[in-house]
Design an enzyme around this catalytic site. Sequence first.
Site, PDB file in Angstrom:
ATOM      1  N   ASN A 241       8.817   6.850   3.203  1.00 43.36           N
ATOM      2  CA  ASN A 241       8.595   5.327   3.698  1.00 43.36           C
ATOM      3  C   ASN A 241       9.166   4.369   2.414  1.00 43.36           C
ATOM      4  OD1 ASN A 241       6.498   5.783   1.500  1.00 43.36           O
ATOM      5  ND2 ASN A 241       4.858   5.020   2.762  1.00 43.36           N
TER       6      ASN A 241
ATOM      7  N   GLU B 231       2.890   1.967  -2.301  1.00 49.03           N
ATOM      8  CA  GLU B 231       3.299   1.958  -0.635  1.00 49.03           C
ATOM      9  C   GLU B 231       3.762   0.777  -0.500  1.00 49.03           C
ATOM     10  OE1 GLU B 231       3.251   4.867   0.502  1.00 49.03           O
ATOM     11  OE2 GLU B 231       1.425   6.050   0.011  1.00 49.03           O
TER      12      GLU B 231
END
Length: 242
Positions: A136, A143
């Site tokens: 991702n 993140e």
Amino acid sequence: MKIIKAKDYEDMSRKAANIISAQVILKPDCVLGLATGSTPIGAYKQLVAWYEKGDVDFAEVSTYNLDEYRGLSHDDPQSYHYFMRENFFDHINIDLNNTHVPDGSNPDAAAACSEYDKIVAAAGYPDLQLLGIGNNGHIGFNEPDDHFSKGTHCVDLTESTIQANSRLFDSIDDVPRQAYTMGTQTIMYARMILVVANGEAKAQAVHDMCYGPVTPACPASILQLHTNCVVVADEAALSLCE
Ligand code: F6R
């Protein structure tokens, strides 16, 4: 950003190890920022082989790892402390007192993170920071988000990361849900950044890191703004970059 295409995983690992060993040869007391995960294992193996041949000496090197799962003790086989010893530190002549990983066993997240920031800053930040990249686009455990992070902090891992990392645990329920990670700003302070990536699963993230907009939705995209960032990736990981 300089992109170096490798034929396959072995070639990527050797090229990355060449760059790291050059750093150690040029500056024997250098500061290395290190990563865990599957991708750098081959580079660590190659460095161990060169150390055994007498080609590279880690006696004066110090290291700072990117991240650690929150709640795991240093000797937990799933911890990144353990990973680093098993895959690298126990096979070279580094002084273990000069190796550092965030303290996942400290339940006080604020204290564990600010302590880590202090020691990384006191070391003058890495001469070379090795990074893997998440499917991702995460770097460290930074993140996708709506802002870039600064110093070391505690993160909630995304479902995609928990899923990806579950291959290393007995069951997905055993994967810790939180981690302490160096922040994006700290990563950017390194004087050189070396990203390694292999396999088709990384192709979209590698494309977005190198050619997408610079956005916290793909944390690795900020590396486009670093003045000395090298990406070593195999053909599969670069397949969307043609
Ligand atoms: C590990 C780390 C992570 C990994 C990334 C890729 O210290 O910081 O960002 O580099 O999740 O992991 P692998 O290499 O297992 O695909």
